[in-house]
Design an enzyme around this catalytic site. Structure first.
Site, short mmCIF file in Angstrom:
data_model
loop_
_atom_site.label_atom_id
_atom_site.label_comp_id
_atom_site.label_asym_id
_atom_site.label_seq_id
_atom_site.Cartn_x
_atom_site.Cartn_y
_atom_site.Cartn_z
N TRP B 101 -21.52 38.85 -85.13
CA TRP B 101 -22.53 37.92 -84.09
C TRP B 101 -23.21 38.83 -83.50
O TRP B 101 -24.52 38.69 -83.17
CB TRP B 101 -21.40 36.97 -83.37
CG TRP B 101 -20.99 35.97 -84.12
CD1 TRP B 101 -19.51 35.69 -84.13
CD2 TRP B 101 -21.50 35.12 -84.86
NE1 TRP B 101 -19.49 35.07 -85.32
CE2 TRP B 101 -20.44 34.23 -85.72
CE3 TRP B 101 -22.83 34.67 -85.45
CZ2 TRP B 101 -20.83 33.30 -86.63
CZ3 TRP B 101 -23.22 33.63 -86.16
CH2 TRP B 101 -21.88 32.94 -86.89
N ASP B 171 -22.56 36.94 -74.75
CA ASP B 171 -22.44 35.94 -75.61
C ASP B 171 -20.74 35.61 -75.52
O ASP B 171 -19.78 36.30 -75.90
CB ASP B 171 -22.49 36.35 -77.07
CG ASP B 171 -22.16 35.13 -77.99
OD1 ASP B 171 -21.55 34.18 -77.76
OD2 ASP B 171 -22.49 35.31 -79.34
N LYS B 195 -16.30 25.74 -79.20
CA LYS B 195 -15.10 26.21 -79.56
C LYS B 195 -14.04 25.91 -78.20
O LYS B 195 -12.98 25.30 -78.44
CB LYS B 195 -14.96 27.89 -79.48
CG LYS B 195 -16.00 28.19 -80.96
CD LYS B 195 -16.41 29.50 -80.86
CE LYS B 195 -17.66 30.01 -81.76
NZ LYS B 195 -17.21 29.61 -83.15
C1 LIG Z 1 -19.26 34.64 -80.78
C2 LIG Z 1 -19.93 33.78 -81.40
N1 LIG Z 1 -21.55 33.98 -81.38
C3 LIG Z 1 -22.36 33.19 -81.98
C4 LIG Z 1 -21.86 32.21 -82.90
C5 LIG Z 1 -22.80 31.32 -83.60
O1 LIG Z 1 -22.99 30.22 -82.86
P1 LIG Z 1 -23.76 28.86 -83.34
O2 LIG Z 1 -23.13 28.42 -84.61
O3 LIG Z 1 -23.56 28.12 -82.25
O4 LIG Z 1 -25.02 29.38 -83.60
C6 LIG Z 1 -20.56 32.01 -83.16
C7 LIG Z 1 -20.07 31.18 -84.20
O5 LIG Z 1 -19.09 30.99 -84.53
C8 LIG Z 1 -19.74 32.86 -82.47
O6 LIG Z 1 -18.51 32.94 -82.54
MG LIG Z 2 -17.37 38.27 -84.31
#
Ligand SMILES: Cc1ncc(COP(=O)(O)O)c(C=O)c1O
Ligand SMILES: [Mg+2]
Ligand SMILES: Cc1ncc(COP(=O)(O)O)c(C=O)c1O
Ligand SMILES: [Mg+2]
Ligand SMILES: [Mg+2]
Ligand SMILES: [Mg+2]
Lengths: 359, 359
Positions: B101, B171, B195
């Site tokens: 991510w 994030d 989550k």
């Molecule tokens: C730490 C983290 N950042 C970003 C995301 C991506 O999120 P989204 O699916 O809402 O774009 C996730 C999704 O699993 C995540 O765990």
């Molecule tokens: Mg990760």
């Protein structure tokens, strides 16, 4: 549980049958042991839900294989940017202005290129759809944008403009699934789902495949149609519960006989209301008859006081959200697919009674 | 109704109490006569819901008046673009790479400016958080970006890097509301809600006010924090039902005693699992102990066959979604706030039994 008749312009009423099904399985869907809200979007249960939703939309709207059906977020307002960012080549485009939403869409497109206003009905508070002929459109426009149904003003296109080979892009937020349309006439159809499809938080875009893959360099990855087209709308986590609700609404529509049948119902419902408006000496519709919307019916009396009294008493009688948008004033009855015939009948009866009592 | 224990990484389990309340009022909310899904976002009922949700988040996280709490769409993935588009001035920024991510976030930022990778733990499959000292960060960076909890790899920051006066952007998709944090240390905190907060389709951004209002010219209106900050997250139709669910989750958390209390529960739950992993000769955790996540616990046996057998039999015992992410393999138990202590106990018991039966 005392349900009202909800004439909200959006988010708006949903079929009771769909809500009841959702309620029944809210804590545990099928044999999954969990709510749809708790399901991984990568699970087979959710894959079945989104596949079913797409298949139903394709069936209902008779969408050809050369179109992608995308489940997005961000509302129709995000489409105002996605359309130019994805379709601009010459950075020239034609917009027809039929209300606040088309103006906003044109303004956003104008931030990235040249927007030519083909025609506008702003001179008469957007109470009509301008006459459009083929020669009014630019041959080298990247696309032509229309707002198919104007939620605030209560107008709709009853015929589509002849735009030649230029892709026609339509905001159908407030008309999608309400009447038969020929998808092949369009390059892109998009809709915020919160009027005729689902709760808020889902945006559906139906995009002809040849228009995908040429986004401007500055396009955020999440605003590139290709990102979602290449990943079955699961590049990232989609709005899973709203998609599930959309599938329930589509199932309801399908069982009812599809778009052909709901169009008849919608014409009947709108007819009841327009006929009364035309016969009434107290109430009158605000738009040109030829351009009347099937979904949003604005009307007024000739006094602000009477309007306010009407809205208040209607509410007391279980007919809610009838206040018109501030830019038109008066009243507006949004009578989307999920508004029962009985709701419109009750509204007309109440208007008759109100007229008798207040003349 | 046979509920399972759902260890999904997201969308993930929600508090049963919140689901039951939503179910009860799904067809008619309070005295409104309609579902929350059918409510106009401009109605006073919905205004109360969103105000309550914001107030609870402010209370739970102790968010100061100099921060806006924004209810957005598009997922954390859209924030990967919104952050640079809104914060770039020098178009220089520092990213710490601790997983897929953060890499995606850095890649998107790199499309609009210069991304300096301060440190990365990719050399060991992101199984640790790199040591970070003040001198590693650029003085003229527009911001520093970290992924506070790494959902896939199961690591988290136990201390925050010293970034001086540069805004720290985090994030927190998989750690928000799980432990006490000092919001004042951050310029922006963002989280996909699916989550620890709500169903998918809602993204929460907590943005320090001085960081709002300087977006790059190319920023789509809907991706400009100012658009939403100036309009109480109602520039356009927000994801109303997801916001309502978020308010129910926050109410549940508040009643429980807030973040201080849930953090204790989370430490207890994670402790049960990590202690067992450390004592087991069959199972082992995959990350460095000092960086262990409270929310996502990846573990493996030394055989792919055994992993597969474990996942299958766990499922048969009502312990579902334990398959690890493909980039780590093995198993992963996501034990967010809503996962009951009993769920973790059942998991540990089952692991013990499995170990005895299969050694
Ligand atoms: C730490 C983290 N950042 C970003 C995301 C991506 O999120 P989204 O699916 O809402 O774009 C996730 C999704 O699993 C995540 O765990
Ligand atoms: Mg990760
Ligand atoms: C025709 C039309 N276009 C666009 C919008 C804006 O949609 P959203 O709130 O999903 O951005 C609306 C909302 O009412 C609408 O009626
Ligand atoms: Mg309009
Ligand atoms: Mg009349
Ligand atoms: Mg061990």
């Amino acid at each position: 549980m005392n349900r009202v008749y909800n004439f909200s312009a959006g988010p708006s009423c949903l079929p009771l049958e769909a809500l009841e099904k959702a309620q029944k399985e809210l804590i545990s869907y099928g044999s999954s042991g969990m709510s749809v809200m708790e399901m991984s979007h990568r699970s087979s249960d959710f894959q079945n839900i989104i596949d079913n939703c797409e298949a139903l939309l394709r069936k209902l709207l008779n969408i050809g294989d050369n179109y992608k059906v995308l489940f997005l977020q961000g509302g129709a307002s995000t489409q105002f940017a996605m359309v130019p960012l994805n379709l601009y080549k010459n950075k020239k485009t034609d917009y027809v202005l039929t209300g606040v939403w088309s103006k906003k869409a044109a303004k956003e497109a104008g931030r990235y290129g040249d927007v030519n206003v083909v025609a506008s009905s702003e001179d008469k508070t957007f109470s009509y759809i301008p006459e459009l002929s083929a020669d009014m459109f630019s041959k080298d426009a990247d696309y032509v944008h229309i707002t198919h149904n104007n939620t605030i003003y209560g107008t709709r296109y009853t015929t589509l403009p002849d735009v030649g080979n230029v892709p026609l892009v339509a905001d159908m937020s407030s008309s999608i699934l309400s009447q038969e349309i020929d998808v092949n006439k369009f390059g892109i159809i998009y809709a915020g789902a919160q009027k005729n499809m689902a709760p808020a938080g889902l945006t559906v875009a139906i995009v002809r495949e040849d228009l995908i893959g040429n986004a401007l360099d500055i396009t955020p990855t999440m605003l590139n149609y290709q990102t979602h087209a290449d990943n079955g709308s699961m590049f990232n986590t989609p709005p899973t519960f709203a998609i599930y609700m959309c599938s329930l609404v589509c199932e309801w529509l399908d069982k009812l006989g599809g778009i052909k049948e709901i169009q008849k119902v919608n014409e009947y419902k709108a007819g009841l209301l327009y006929d009364f408006l035309d016969s009434s000496s107290m109430f009158k519709g605000t738009v040109e008859k030829k351009d009347r919307s099937l979904m949003n019916v604005p009307f007024v009396t000739d006094s602000d006081e009477l309007n306010a009294k009407f809205i208040k008493e209607a509410k007391e009688n279980g007919l809610v959200n009838l206040k018109g948008h501030r830019s038109v004033g008066g009243m507006r009855a949004s009578i989307y697919n999920a508004m029962p015939v009985d709701g419109v009948k009750k509204l007309v009866e109440f208007m008759k009674k109100f007229e008798t009592e207040n003349k």
